[in-house]
Write a protein that holds these residues in place. Structure first.
Motif, mmCIF file in Angstrom:
data_model
loop_
_atom_site.group_PDB
_atom_site.id
_atom_site.type_symbol
_atom_site.label_atom_id
_atom_site.label_comp_id
_atom_site.label_asym_id
_atom_site.label_seq_id
_atom_site.Cartn_x
_atom_site.Cartn_y
_atom_site.Cartn_z
ATOM 1 N N ALA A 122 0.810 -1.219 0.000
ATOM 2 C CA ALA A 122 0.000 0.000 0.000
ATOM 3 C C ALA A 122 0.842 1.267 0.000
ATOM 4 O O ALA A 122 0.312 2.371 -0.208
ATOM 5 C CB ALA A 122 -0.926 -0.005 1.210
ATOM 6 N N GLY A 123 2.150 1.127 0.241
ATOM 7 C CA GLY A 123 3.031 2.289 0.274
ATOM 8 C C GLY A 123 2.976 3.069 1.568
ATOM 9 O O GLY A 123 3.441 4.212 1.631
ATOM 10 N N THR A 124 2.419 2.454 2.631
ATOM 11 C CA THR A 124 2.306 3.157 3.913
ATOM 12 C C THR A 124 3.473 2.854 4.845
ATOM 13 O O THR A 124 3.562 3.424 5.931
ATOM 14 C CB THR A 124 0.997 2.770 4.620
ATOM 15 O OG1 THR A 124 0.969 1.346 4.842
ATOM 16 C CG2 THR A 124 -0.206 3.169 3.771
ATOM 17 N N LEU A 125 4.360 1.941 4.439
ATOM 18 C CA LEU A 125 5.533 1.617 5.245
ATOM 19 C C LEU A 125 6.687 1.307 4.303
ATOM 20 O O LEU A 125 6.518 0.620 3.293
ATOM 21 C CB LEU A 125 5.246 0.416 6.146
ATOM 22 C CG LEU A 125 6.222 0.173 7.310
ATOM 23 C CD1 LEU A 125 6.149 1.322 8.312
ATOM 24 C CD2 LEU A 125 5.886 -1.140 8.008
ATOM 25 N N HIS A 126 7.862 1.799 4.649
ATOM 26 C CA HIS A 126 9.043 1.603 3.820
ATOM 27 C C HIS A 126 10.179 1.068 4.687
ATOM 28 O O HIS A 126 10.133 1.127 5.910
ATOM 29 C CB HIS A 126 9.448 2.919 3.152
ATOM 30 C CG HIS A 126 8.354 3.563 2.386
ATOM 31 N ND1 HIS A 126 8.046 3.226 1.081
ATOM 32 C CD2 HIS A 126 7.450 4.520 2.746
ATOM 33 C CE1 HIS A 126 7.023 3.939 0.658
ATOM 34 N NE2 HIS A 126 6.640 4.735 1.649
ATOM 35 N N ALA A 127 11.200 0.528 4.025
ATOM 36 C CA ALA A 127 12.346 -0.018 4.750
ATOM 37 C C ALA A 127 13.603 0.766 4.393
ATOM 38 O O ALA A 127 13.865 1.029 3.215
ATOM 39 C CB ALA A 127 12.535 -1.495 4.409
ATOM 40 N N GLN A 128 14.358 1.140 5.412
ATOM 41 C CA GLN A 128 15.640 1.803 5.187
ATOM 42 C C GLN A 128 16.687 0.746 4.914
ATOM 43 O O GLN A 128 16.969 -0.103 5.755
ATOM 44 C CB GLN A 128 16.035 2.641 6.402
ATOM 45 C CG GLN A 128 17.283 3.481 6.178
ATOM 46 C CD GLN A 128 17.580 4.379 7.361
ATOM 47 O OE1 GLN A 128 17.220 4.060 8.477
ATOM 48 N NE2 GLN A 128 18.235 5.500 7.099
ATOM 49 N N CYS A 129 17.262 0.788 3.719
ATOM 50 C CA CYS A 129 18.065 -0.316 3.207
ATOM 51 C C CYS A 129 19.552 -0.019 3.324
ATOM 52 O O CYS A 129 20.175 0.476 2.398
ATOM 53 C CB CYS A 129 17.682 -0.568 1.756
ATOM 54 S SG CYS A 129 18.606 -1.854 0.945
ATOM 55 N N ARG A 130 20.136 -0.312 4.493
ATOM 56 C CA ARG A 130 21.577 -0.171 4.675
ATOM 57 C C ARG A 130 22.044 -1.268 5.619
ATOM 58 O O ARG A 130 21.368 -1.597 6.589
ATOM 59 C CB ARG A 130 21.934 1.198 5.262
ATOM 60 C CG ARG A 130 21.739 2.356 4.283
ATOM 61 C CD ARG A 130 22.835 2.345 3.220
ATOM 62 N NE ARG A 130 22.720 3.468 2.307
ATOM 63 C CZ ARG A 130 22.102 3.407 1.133
ATOM 64 N NH1 ARG A 130 21.542 2.269 0.765
ATOM 65 N NH2 ARG A 130 22.051 4.444 0.342
ATOM 66 N N VAL A 131 23.213 -1.855 5.321
ATOM 67 C CA VAL A 131 23.771 -2.891 6.178
ATOM 68 C C VAL A 131 25.253 -2.629 6.401
ATOM 69 O O VAL A 131 25.902 -1.938 5.617
ATOM 70 C CB VAL A 131 23.584 -4.306 5.571
ATOM 71 C CG1 VAL A 131 22.119 -4.659 5.443
ATOM 72 C CG2 VAL A 131 24.293 -4.414 4.226
ATOM 73 N N GLY A 132 25.805 -3.203 7.466
ATOM 74 C CA GLY A 132 27.240 -3.153 7.709
ATOM 75 C C GLY A 132 27.706 -1.813 8.233
ATOM 76 O O GLY A 132 26.979 -0.819 8.223
ATOM 77 N N PRO A 133 28.938 -1.774 8.698
ATOM 78 C CA PRO A 133 29.496 -0.538 9.276
ATOM 79 C C PRO A 133 29.603 0.586 8.257
ATOM 80 O O PRO A 133 29.587 1.767 8.621
ATOM 81 C CB PRO A 133 30.878 -0.975 9.787
ATOM 82 C CG PRO A 133 31.204 -2.233 9.040
ATOM 83 C CD PRO A 133 29.893 -2.901 8.778
ATOM 84 N N GLN A 134 29.731 0.244 6.977
ATOM 85 C CA GLN A 134 29.807 1.280 5.944
ATOM 86 C C GLN A 134 28.434 1.740 5.472
ATOM 87 O O GLN A 134 28.324 2.600 4.603
ATOM 88 C CB GLN A 134 30.609 0.775 4.724
ATOM 89 C CG GLN A 134 32.090 0.564 4.988
ATOM 90 C CD GLN A 134 32.357 -0.759 5.689
ATOM 91 O OE1 GLN A 134 31.642 -1.728 5.462
ATOM 92 N NE2 GLN A 134 33.369 -0.788 6.540
ATOM 93 N N GLN A 135 27.382 1.135 6.036
ATOM 94 C CA GLN A 135 26.010 1.488 5.653
ATOM 95 C C GLN A 135 25.825 1.409 4.134
ATOM 96 O O GLN A 135 25.329 2.321 3.484
ATOM 97 C CB GLN A 135 25.640 2.881 6.166
ATOM 98 C CG GLN A 135 25.467 2.955 7.671
ATOM 99 C CD GLN A 135 24.241 2.181 8.156
ATOM 100 O OE1 GLN A 135 23.109 2.573 7.950
ATOM 101 N NE2 GLN A 135 24.493 1.052 8.796
#
Length: 324
Positions: free
Chosen positions: A34-47
């Motif tokens: 529905a586009g009402t929730l999103h995910a911040q996509c970063r992993v690891g120490p370098q993000q």
């Protein structure tokens, strides 16, 4: 949502999920769709952006494309690890491949034959490993199936799903998923094509746990297609010969013909029943053209939901931050 504990885990079987985790994934998939929730996509120490590896030994359309699009939409990257052009295809031990891929990737989805091969990857890789289909189970498909059913009916518990055809990997994951969700599930197959007794027993155990919550769940394996379908809210079928069984396809047609999802069977289901098929379909064999293209079909929604369900799964296994 009870999904935080999924970070870093494998998803090899639908039985790997608790009820709360399954409900959390379905809720997250619904919100992402529905586009009402999103995910911040970063992993690891370098993000950095995460990388998904697809190691597929079997042909794929929906699984390959839905995983790829889901990862790209999350902001990650996808690496196609075709076994025919890697050392896997030349006999490198799975344990060695798994330990190397663990150093390169953030998550790995595997589509192969034996569940034991999948388990070996999970044993030797520290990154999350996803079952993108084996001969034993297809849990990502069932996650999308339950999302589709939930969209159609609002609630899962108490509904009845009738599966007709071969007691294969799809039937196995449906048995486990429906039992966990508190849905009644009836599997109708020809004699000698029933789901494996181990899976049936596992589903019955899950149903017994649900019974303790006040939602008794019925698990039925039968040879009577009409009895399975009568009054059910969901009719589900799959091809009669799975990948690797193509040589048996012609011989199976007369054996499975009484289990075809057609207008006659649909007429004895609940008037509001929906029809599902995991695709690809052999129209005129396991399902008629009229039913597949009819008003009660939710097959195309089901196919789309592979992407949304897997996007939620990837976000949870990678531990992304969820942002309204």
């Amino acid at each position: 949502m009870s999904v935080a504990q999924l970070k870093g885990r494998d998803f090899l079987s639908f039985a790997d999920l608790s009820l709360a985790e399954m409900q959390g994934l379905l809720q997250l998939a619904t919100q992402m769709k529905a586009g009402t929730l999103h995910a911040q996509c970063r992993v690891g120490p370098q993000q950095r952006s995460p990388i998904l590896g697809l190691l597929f030994s079997k042909a794929s359309t929906r699984t390959r494309v839905s995983f790829s699009v889901a990862m790209y939409q999350l902001g990650g990257q996808v690496l196609d690890l075709n076994p025919t052009v890697t050392q896997v295809g030349r006999g490198e031990p799975i344990a060695d491949t798994a330990r190397v891929l663990d150093r390169y990737l953030d998550i790995l989805a595997i589509r192969t034959y034996g569940q034991d091969e999948l388990q070996t990857y999970a044993d030797y890789a520290q990154i999350p490993v996803i079952n993108a289909l084996t001969d034993w189970e297809h849990p990502c498909q069932t996650l999308a199936d339950l999302l589709t059913v939930q969209e159609a009916f609002g609630e899962l518990a108490g509904l009845t799903l009738a599966y007709l055809g071969d007691g294969n990997n799809v039937a196995h994951s449906l048995l486990l998923g429906c039992a966990l969700a508190g849905m009644h599930v009836r599997v109708a197959t020809p004699p000698d094509y029933e789901p494996h007794p181990e899976i049936v027993a596992q589903a019955q155990q899950l149903a017994a746990l649900r019974a303790g919550t006040g939602t008794p769940t019925e698990i039925v394996v039968t040879h009577d297609a009409l009895a399975a379908v009568e009054g059910s809210q969901i009719l589900y079928t799959d091809v009669w010969a799975s990948m690797g069984q193509e040589g048996e396809a012609d011989d199976r047609i007369p054996i499975f013909q009484p289990y075809q999802v057609n207008e006659t069977l649909l007429a004895v289901a609940d008037p509001e029943a929906i029809v599902l098929h995991c695709l690809p379909a052999h129209r005129g064999e396991e399902i008629t053209e009229g039913v597949m293209e009819g008003q009660q079909s939710r097959i195309w929604d089901q196919a789309e939901n592979r992407m949304h369900a897997q996007k939620a799964l990837l976000a949870c296994l990678l531990g992304f931050t969820l942002i309204p």
